[in-house]
Design an enzyme around this catalytic site. Structure first.
Site, PDB file in Angstrom:
ATOM      1  N   LYS A  45       0.833  -1.210   0.000  1.00 55.49           N
ATOM      2  CA  LYS A  45       0.000   0.000   0.000  1.00 55.49           C
ATOM      3  C   LYS A  45       0.867   1.259   0.000  1.00 55.49           C
ATOM      4  CE  LYS A  45      -1.714   1.946   3.807  1.00 55.49           C
ATOM      5  NZ  LYS A  45      -1.908   3.409   3.937  1.00 55.49           N
ATOM      6  N   ASN A  46       1.896   1.277   0.841  1.00 52.63           N
ATOM      7  CA  ASN A  46       2.710   2.477   0.988  1.00 52.63           C
ATOM      8  C   ASN A  46       3.571   2.766  -0.244  1.00 52.63           C
ATOM      9  OD1 ASN A  46       1.642   2.919   3.499  1.00 52.63           O
ATOM     10  ND2 ASN A  46       3.387   2.072   4.624  1.00 52.63           N
ATOM     11  N   ARG A  53      -4.288  10.831   4.330  1.00 52.69           N
ATOM     12  CA  ARG A  53      -3.204  11.805   4.338  1.00 52.69           C
ATOM     13  C   ARG A  53      -2.390  11.784   3.048  1.00 52.69           C
ATOM     14  NH1 ARG A  53      -0.562  14.995   7.759  1.00 52.69           N
ATOM     15  NH2 ARG A  53       1.621  15.441   7.267  1.00 52.69           N
ATOM     16  N   CYS A  78      -4.961   8.847   9.634  1.00 53.82           N
ATOM     17  CA  CYS A  78      -5.029   8.203  10.953  1.00 53.82           C
ATOM     18  C   CYS A  78      -4.726   9.185  12.080  1.00 53.82           C
ATOM     19  CB  CYS A  78      -4.025   7.058  11.031  1.00 53.82           C
ATOM     20  SG  CYS A  78      -4.497   5.611  10.102  1.00 53.82           S
ATOM     21  N   ARG A 111       1.413  15.258  12.322  1.00 51.84           N
ATOM     22  CA  ARG A 111       2.324  15.014  11.208  1.00 51.84           C
ATOM     23  C   ARG A 111       2.340  16.284  10.365  1.00 51.84           C
ATOM     24  NH1 ARG A 111       0.996   9.048   8.932  1.00 51.84           N
ATOM     25  NH2 ARG A 111      -1.180   9.570   9.202  1.00 51.84           N
ATOM     26  N   PRO A 112       3.182  17.257  10.746  1.00 51.06           N
ATOM     27  CA  PRO A 112       3.120  18.580  10.127  1.00 51.06           C
ATOM     28  C   PRO A 112       3.532  18.555   8.669  1.00 51.06           C
ATOM     29  CG  PRO A 112       5.057  18.379  11.524  1.00 51.06           C
ATOM     30  CD  PRO A 112       4.231  17.159  11.779  1.00 51.06           C
ATOM     31  N   LEU A 159       7.655  20.339   6.313  1.00 48.18           N
ATOM     32  CA  LEU A 159       8.741  19.828   5.485  1.00 48.18           C
ATOM     33  C   LEU A 159       8.356  19.826   4.013  1.00 48.18           C
ATOM     34  CD1 LEU A 159       9.942  16.837   7.700  1.00 48.18           C
ATOM     35  CD2 LEU A 159      10.724  19.205   7.712  1.00 48.18           C
ATOM     36  N   LYS A 183      14.544  16.411   9.503  1.00 45.26           N
ATOM     37  CA  LYS A 183      14.296  15.048   9.991  1.00 45.26           C
ATOM     38  C   LYS A 183      13.733  14.245   8.828  1.00 45.26           C
ATOM     39  CE  LYS A 183       9.616  15.780  11.838  1.00 45.26           C
ATOM     40  NZ  LYS A 183       8.759  15.611  13.029  1.00 45.26           N
ATOM     41  N   VAL A 184      13.885  12.939   8.919  1.00 44.29           N
ATOM     42  CA  VAL A 184      13.479  12.077   7.808  1.00 44.29           C
ATOM     43  C   VAL A 184      11.958  12.084   7.668  1.00 44.29           C
ATOM     44  CG1 VAL A 184      13.451   9.716   6.933  1.00 44.29           C
ATOM     45  CG2 VAL A 184      15.497  10.606   8.070  1.00 44.29           C
ATOM     46  N   VAL A 208       9.129  10.353   4.950  1.00 47.02           N
ATOM     47  CA  VAL A 208       8.859   9.550   3.769  1.00 47.02           C
ATOM     48  C   VAL A 208       7.960  10.317   2.796  1.00 47.02           C
ATOM     49  CG1 VAL A 208       7.772   7.432   2.905  1.00 47.02           C
ATOM     50  CG2 VAL A 208       9.168   7.368   4.976  1.00 47.02           C
ATOM     51  N   ASP A 236       5.348   1.131  11.584  1.00 44.98           N
ATOM     52  CA  ASP A 236       4.116   0.475  11.156  1.00 44.98           C
ATOM     53  C   ASP A 236       4.015  -0.980  11.624  1.00 44.98           C
ATOM     54  OD1 ASP A 236       3.064   2.702   9.996  1.00 44.98           O
ATOM     55  OD2 ASP A 236       3.457   2.119   7.928  1.00 44.98           O
ATOM     56  N   ILE A 239       8.832   7.698  16.294  1.00 46.60           N
ATOM     57  CA  ILE A 239       8.380   8.360  15.077  1.00 46.60           C
ATOM     58  C   ILE A 239       7.141   9.216  15.329  1.00 46.60           C
ATOM     59  CG2 ILE A 239       7.739   8.038  12.660  1.00 46.60           C
ATOM     60  CD1 ILE A 239      10.546   7.049  13.344  1.00 46.60           C
ATOM     61  N   ARG A 282      -8.357  -0.432   4.956  1.00 45.37           N
ATOM     62  CA  ARG A 282      -7.491   0.559   4.318  1.00 45.37           C
ATOM     63  C   ARG A 282      -6.143  -0.032   3.928  1.00 45.37           C
ATOM     64  NH1 ARG A 282      -5.883   4.657   7.908  1.00 45.37           N
ATOM     65  NH2 ARG A 282      -4.812   5.438   6.059  1.00 45.37           N
TER      66      ARG A 282
END
Length: 431
Positions: free
Chosen positions: A22-23, A102, A126, A131-132, A135, A172-173, A175, A317, A339, A409
């Site tokens: 999915k990701n 998202r 979710c 989760r700003p 970035l 910061k990392v 994805v 996850d 995370i 989902r």
């Protein structure tokens, strides 16, 4: 509303086919906005998030076609879907659509790169903490975009002539933001360098697909990506990589119940940290060309110490699933989440099944118990839902998991796959 009933009934044995990730599928679908040509994605999973994103992309002018099964395909074989955005007909991603997931916010990158303008609602998804989007905004501004946030929308405009190559170092990392910058930079004028980029396999999969579409990307799989922008991308055919989170989840199911299951099509290289943690519980892990085989026959589960980290570390996850596994270990386990700050919501629901878990700050201390007991529980997010299923597989009596739309989902044909290896699990529709 649907619910899932699970009756704990012993070991799992057989084969579970692993679906497309999915990701990985979601950013690959969004990449179809970057070209007028058709992008054909194979091994696409049947998931609510995929269907939701199809609706969002259709709003922008993406046509899609689901191809029929090929000879020899079974019911669990991934789909082949063709996406084509001949024209971008709308550069607005409205709240009604974006609030549902998202990842749909990521359309901002391709829309800016190809159409020069985008108006995208602030994202939903979710409830696992803040989760700003800072970035995303900072990264796109490094490519010359002018951005403001007003009325719940991010309004973005490329400079005259389109996005420009730039240099951005992620503080910061991220994805999602790496996905967006990678797509945007592919059509920007000049060279772009992205430092401290996410290295997750799903980012690599997107970069490989973009390369097949004509993008010029170096450093794939490392934390420094260099992109030389091109004037246009063309169509391609790409196979979605197997889902490492589904792999780790079913591996935890087998370790929890005992038994012997082949996770067909799984790639061990995608989740080495998780497999190392699984081995430390006493489960056997055997890798081969056909997938990963998980066994546990008779030996007790041993406690684990897990800290989530960006790839190649232990994936956030899988945190909830391994916490469920720890509830039956012979000893004390420690699970640390680095995370997301609000990803322990499943703790209270696991406690309803008899788990002994104490949370202090970012760390959950799990003291294994001899017995879990079935009870009604409520899923709080996608991955937390699976922790309740895993616990239910060994709990005495019936575990009733509510709000299973979270599961839909991200886990394809969940009940079918678990039933096929001996789990007593069923979906109750409505009510």
């Amino acid at each position: 509303m649907d619910k899932i009933l699970i009756r704990g009934n012993g070991a799992l044995n057989g084969t579970i086919p692993i679906s497309g990730a999915k990701n990985a599928a979601l950013p690959l679908m969004i990449a179809s906005l970057l070209t007028r040509d058709a992008l054909t994605l194979e091994n696409m999973p049947r998931l609510a998030d995929v269907d939701a994103l199809i609706s969002i992309l259709s709003n922008h002018g993406v046509d899609y076609r689901v191809h029929g099964k090929r000879a020899g395909d079974d019911a669990m074989t991934g789909r082949r879907i063709e996406f084509q955005a001949r024209e971008i007909v709308d550069t607005t991603a409205p709240y009604d659509l974006v609030r549902k997931m998202r990842a749909s916010f990521w359309v901002i990158g391709p829309l800016l790169a190809r159409a020069g303008i985008a108006k995208v609602s602030l994202p939903g998804g979710c409830a696992i903490g803040t989760r700003p989007i800072d970035l995303f905004i900072d990264g796109l501004e490094a490519l010359g975009a002018q951005i403001d946030v007003e009325g719940g929308y991010v309004n973005a405009k490329a400079p005259s002539g389109g996005l420009k190559g730039g240099h951005y170092v992620f503080p910061k990392v991220s994805v999602g933001a790496t996905h967006v910058l990678l797509m945007a930079a592919s059509l920007a004028q000049g060279d772009t360098t992205i430092e401290n980029a996410a290295r997750e396999p799903e980012v690599v999969d997107l970069a490989n697909c973009l390369s097949a579409m004509g993008a010029k990307i170096s450093g794939i799989g490392t934390s420094t990506l260099r992109i030389s922008g091109v004037s246009s991308l063309h169509g391609a055919r790409h196979e979605v990589l197997p889902d490492r989170i589904e792999t780790g989840t079913f591996a935890a199911c087998v370790a929890m119940t005992g038994g012997d299951v082949l996770l067909k099509g799984a790639r061990a290289s995608l989740l080495e940290a998780a497999l190392d943690s699984l081995k430390s519980t006493g489960a056997e892990v055997e890798t081969g060309n056909d997938g990963i085989r998980i066994r546990r026959n008779g030996n007790e589960l041993q406690p684990i110490n897990v800290t989530t980290d960006p790839y190649p570390g232990f994936p956030t996850d899988l945190q909830a699933q391994f916490m469920a596994l720890a509830t039956k270990a012979k000893g004390v386990s420690h699970i640390t989440e680095t995370i997301f700050e609000n990803r322990f919501m499943h703790v209270q629901e696991l406690a309803r099944l008899g788990a002994n878990i104490d949370v202090s700050g970012q760390t959950a201390t799990v003291t294994g118990v001899d017995k879990l007991s079935g009870a009604p529980v409520m899923a709080t997010d996608l991955r937390a839902s699976m922790s309740l299923v895993i616990a239910g597989l060994v709990a005495d009596g019936v575990t009733e998991v509510n709000r299973v739309y979270h599961l839909d989902r991200g886990f394809e044909l969940l009940e079918d796959k678990l039933s096929a290896v001996g789990a007593n699990i069923e979906r109750i529709t409505g009510g």
